[in-house]
Write a protein that holds these residues in place. Structure first.
Motif, mmCIF file in Angstrom:
data_model
loop_
_atom_site.group_PDB
_atom_site.id
_atom_site.type_symbol
_atom_site.label_atom_id
_atom_site.label_comp_id
_atom_site.label_asym_id
_atom_site.label_seq_id
_atom_site.Cartn_x
_atom_site.Cartn_y
_atom_site.Cartn_z
ATOM 1 N N PRO A 167 35.343 55.070 27.679
ATOM 2 C CA PRO A 167 34.736 55.230 26.348
ATOM 3 C C PRO A 167 33.284 55.698 26.408
ATOM 4 C CG PRO A 167 35.952 53.169 26.487
ATOM 5 C CD PRO A 167 35.875 53.703 27.873
ATOM 6 N N TYR A 168 32.569 55.274 27.436
ATOM 7 C CA TYR A 168 31.166 55.675 27.579
ATOM 8 C C TYR A 168 31.074 57.140 28.031
ATOM 9 C CZ TYR A 168 30.470 50.709 27.078
ATOM 10 O OH TYR A 168 30.487 49.429 26.590
ATOM 11 N N LEU A 169 31.993 57.535 28.898
ATOM 12 C CA LEU A 169 32.033 58.936 29.309
ATOM 13 C C LEU A 169 32.431 59.832 28.138
ATOM 14 C CD1 LEU A 169 33.717 58.704 32.838
ATOM 15 C CD2 LEU A 169 31.294 58.592 32.234
ATOM 16 N N ALA A 170 33.345 59.337 27.304
ATOM 17 C CA ALA A 170 33.748 60.111 26.125
ATOM 18 C C ALA A 170 32.564 60.334 25.199
ATOM 19 C CB ALA A 170 34.877 59.390 25.387
ATOM 20 N N ARG A 171 31.711 59.329 25.079
ATOM 21 C CA ARG A 171 30.512 59.494 24.258
ATOM 22 C C ARG A 171 29.577 60.541 24.855
ATOM 23 N NH1 ARG A 171 25.908 55.048 23.693
ATOM 24 N NH2 ARG A 171 24.257 56.462 23.051
ATOM 25 N N ALA A 176 32.059 64.686 31.700
ATOM 26 C CA ALA A 176 31.357 63.481 32.154
ATOM 27 C C ALA A 176 32.151 62.809 33.270
ATOM 28 C CB ALA A 176 31.168 62.507 30.994
ATOM 29 N N ASN A 177 31.436 62.277 34.249
ATOM 30 C CA ASN A 177 32.053 61.678 35.423
ATOM 31 C C ASN A 177 31.428 60.327 35.738
ATOM 32 O OD1 ASN A 177 33.320 64.408 36.426
ATOM 33 N ND2 ASN A 177 31.144 64.825 36.161
ATOM 34 N N VAL A 196 35.992 62.370 31.908
ATOM 35 C CA VAL A 196 36.423 62.830 30.595
ATOM 36 C C VAL A 196 36.001 64.293 30.501
ATOM 37 C CG1 VAL A 196 36.177 62.601 28.098
ATOM 38 C CG2 VAL A 196 36.243 60.549 29.538
ATOM 39 N N PRO A 197 36.954 65.210 30.330
ATOM 40 C CA PRO A 197 36.616 66.636 30.376
ATOM 41 C C PRO A 197 35.939 67.133 29.110
ATOM 42 C CG PRO A 197 38.943 66.347 29.942
ATOM 43 C CD PRO A 197 38.397 64.979 30.211
ATOM 44 N N SER A 198 35.162 68.169 29.283
ATOM 45 C CA SER A 198 34.532 68.860 28.165
ATOM 46 C C SER A 198 35.604 69.500 27.283
ATOM 47 C CB SER A 198 33.589 69.941 28.700
ATOM 48 O OG SER A 198 33.205 70.831 27.688
ATOM 49 N N LYS A 199 35.248 69.757 26.038
ATOM 50 C CA LYS A 199 36.169 70.432 25.120
ATOM 51 C C LYS A 199 36.030 71.944 25.189
ATOM 52 C CE LYS A 199 36.210 66.438 22.046
ATOM 53 N NZ LYS A 199 35.882 65.888 20.702
ATOM 54 N N SER A 244 27.485 61.062 35.427
ATOM 55 C CA SER A 244 26.930 62.409 35.446
ATOM 56 C C SER A 244 27.610 63.282 34.405
ATOM 57 C CB SER A 244 27.116 63.047 36.828
ATOM 58 O OG SER A 244 28.493 63.311 37.072
ATOM 59 N N ILE A 245 26.972 64.391 34.111
ATOM 60 C CA ILE A 245 27.628 65.470 33.370
ATOM 61 C C ILE A 245 27.560 66.709 34.255
ATOM 62 C CG2 ILE A 245 27.076 64.518 31.118
ATOM 63 C CD1 ILE A 245 25.390 67.751 32.215
ATOM 64 N N SER A 246 28.567 67.535 34.149
ATOM 65 C CA SER A 246 28.588 68.775 34.917
ATOM 66 C C SER A 246 29.104 69.902 34.042
ATOM 67 C CB SER A 246 29.458 68.629 36.171
ATOM 68 O OG SER A 246 30.760 68.187 35.821
ATOM 69 N N GLY A 247 28.544 71.076 34.253
ATOM 70 C CA GLY A 247 28.952 72.220 33.461
ATOM 71 C C GLY A 247 28.449 73.510 34.069
#
Length: 262
Positions: free
Chosen positions: A98-102, A111-112, A127-130, A226-229
């Motif tokens: 849920p925190y990664l989804a946020r 988010a990882n 949780v993958p990006s849209k 983390s976030i990655s993109g």
């Protein structure tokens, strides 16, 4: 007749717990900190316990499969711990989702969550990006710390000598042309993480990908999110917006883990 555990097992209690159990888990953690294999004299020196006590506890752990004795008489962490660790990691990932989804909602990027498991980084939740163009890391994937943002975040507060020892065990192979491949360069990067309060993987694990990471403060086991993109989206301008969100979510996740008793 006395009915307490202490009376029937001979184990004194410490702070409401069973002292022998506390000591056994302390020895397991000391073994993990030492790279997974130690001798009795090393455990005695680091724990302050007498050798007969350590020998008795280690024999019990060997009998249960949590420790095994090597041909050279040293002791190593046993295979039965793997099942426990994998189950705990899956549960931790479930709590984190849920925190990664946020994070995904507020940053737009994948988010990882990752843990430091021995000398490796293991990803336990994502949780993958849209976005149609997004990053994907398989849950359960293991990587070396030196080429990842989460690795830097997790090792930033580890003493330099321990970091050097870890790098000596793993080596520092180049994943891309931008991977840091010297201990001195990596220690400089960790100093920058401490200065900034977050870590950056700038095309170091995969070309065209940038990652921002922070540790989860007070986590029962060393963890980072983390976030990655794509580097074209995770720009310097985006960093100023993303990092505060990462930090806030890390604090909230830490509080949730503490309240759950994880």
């Amino acid at each position: 007749m006395p009915t307490s555990d202490a009376s029937t097992t001979g184990s004194a209690k410490s702070g409401g717990g069973v002292q022998s159990l506390e000591r056994a888990f302390d020895l397991l953690e000391r073994m993990a900190d030492a790279g997974g294999e130690v001798g009795l004299s090393e455990l005695s020196a680091s724990s302050g316990l007498p050798l007969p006590t350590i020998h008795r506890l280690m024999r019990t752990l060997v009998d249960c499969g949590y420790v095994r004795q090597q041909p050279n008489r040293r002791y190593a962490l046993g295979p039965r711990l793997i099942r426990l660790g994998e189950s705990a990691a899956r549960l931790l990932g479930t709590w984190a989702r849920p925190y990664l989804a946020r994070l995904v909602e507020e940053t737009g990027e994948t988010a990882n969550m990752a843990l430091l498991d021995g000398d490796e980084i293991v990803y336990v939740a994502q949780v993958p990006s849209k976005h149609s163009m997004r990053m994907f890391t398989e849950v359960g994937r293991r990587v070396l710390p030196h080429s990842t943002g989460v690795g830097k975040a997790l090792l930033a507060d580890v003493p330099d000598a321990e970091v050097r020892a870890l790098l000596g065990r793993t080596g520092m192979p180049a994943a891309t042309e931008k991977t840091i491949t010297t201990p001195e360069g990596f220690l400089d990067a960790l100093a920058e993480v401490r200065r900034l309060g977050y870590a950056v993987d700038d095309n170091e694990q995969e070309m065209g990908v940038r990652c921002l990471a922070v540790s989860v403060p007070g986590s029962p086991t060393a963890a980072a999110i983390s976030i990655s993109g794509p580097a074209g989206r995770v720009t310097e301008a985006a960093v100023a917006k993303i990092v505060p969100v990462l930090r806030q979510v890390a604090v909230e996740l830490s509080q949730a883990l503490a309240s759950s008793g994880a």
